[in-house]
Design an enzyme around this catalytic site. Sequence first.
Site, PDB file in Angstrom:
ATOM      1  CD  GLU A  30      25.759 -32.562  -3.056  1.00 29.99           C
ATOM      2  OE1 GLU A  30      25.518 -33.474  -2.510  1.00 29.99           O
ATOM      3  OE2 GLU A  30      27.041 -32.197  -3.243  1.00 29.99           O
ATOM      4  CG  HIS A  34      28.284 -35.584  -2.895  1.00 27.38           C
ATOM      5  ND1 HIS A  34      27.970 -34.718  -2.066  1.00 27.38           N
ATOM      6  CD2 HIS A  34      29.398 -36.294  -2.436  1.00 27.38           C
ATOM      7  CE1 HIS A  34      28.764 -34.850  -0.801  1.00 27.38           C
ATOM      8  NE2 HIS A  34      29.594 -35.801  -1.133  1.00 27.38           N
ATOM      9  NE  ARG A  71      31.541 -32.273   3.795  1.00 24.90           N
ATOM     10  CZ  ARG A  71      31.723 -33.638   3.452  1.00 24.90           C
ATOM     11  NH1 ARG A  71      32.117 -33.897   2.488  1.00 24.90           N
ATOM     12  NH2 ARG A  71      31.597 -34.458   4.616  1.00 24.90           N
TER      13      ARG A  71
END
Length: 314
Positions: free
Chosen positions: A262, A281, A233
């Site tokens: 994001e 990601h 994270r």
Amino acid sequence: MKLRCAVLDDYQGVAEGLADWTRIAERVETRFLHDQQDPEAVRDCDILVAMRERTPFPATTLARLPRLRLLITSGMRNASIDVAAATRQGVTVCGTASNSEPPAELAWALILGLARQIVPEHNALRTNGPWQQTLGTDLHGSRLGLLGLGKTGRQMARIGLAFGMDVTAWSSNLDQAVAAGLGVKAAASKEELLETSDFVSVHLVLGDRTRGLIGEPELRRMRPTAYLVNTSRAAIVDQRALLRALREGWIAGAGADVFETEPLPADDPLRTAPNFLGLPHLGYVTRRNYEGYFREAVENIEAYLAGAPVRVLS
């Protein structure tokens, strides 16, 4: 009248083809959305299928979705959904299975990419640049420091040992028996792990104890030849401190697959930071995971329609 369902954040446009949505077609009208949506765009939906934490669902967002009755997330944990608020609003929250291997595989892709300077060497080859311009870092004989020894951390440890690395681990609740059983040394402290590791990889759940766990003091403790990788994270690592560490050479480099915002804004300075290897990601983004996510999402909808919800998080 049919219920309305939206599958959110289908970035690759693959959700429709990875599960049999015709199984619910008689009762549910499903649409697939490829870009991030404002809640106003799905106010007409009774069912939403969310992809991990791409779209947050705090209480304020849930309040703007008066028709919502079923919210499905990929995976059985989603910190960006206020499950208590959803329950108060009469929304059932369900999850799906998720495989833990893909994030570990991606973490190793980042480690290897940094250690052997894959991106600059590849770019040089494509542009007729210098032939062999970097000196790689050996994994064999170096130390891998793992922050966290859960499912993913344990996989990281096994692979590190297979590479011939010395593997050490630390977390505030590390099970020393588990570490010993893996052949992993338990670091006496976070500081010791940072000071003695050649590669530090983050595999912790975000919470009050881990938010900002790696800041300027911690980065300064690392060796100037060491690399930091975060596929867990973003908020566990102070992004401003990391940027400064890269620019000023406190560490040799860093890799990340997670960011505070994001998609990463076009002008974010991490995009051009020196010795930084970033990915959008992709940790959980594999065919096997996606097939499981969407197949079980359909099963969750069927079960909800039958009055017997499964994989309930609320």
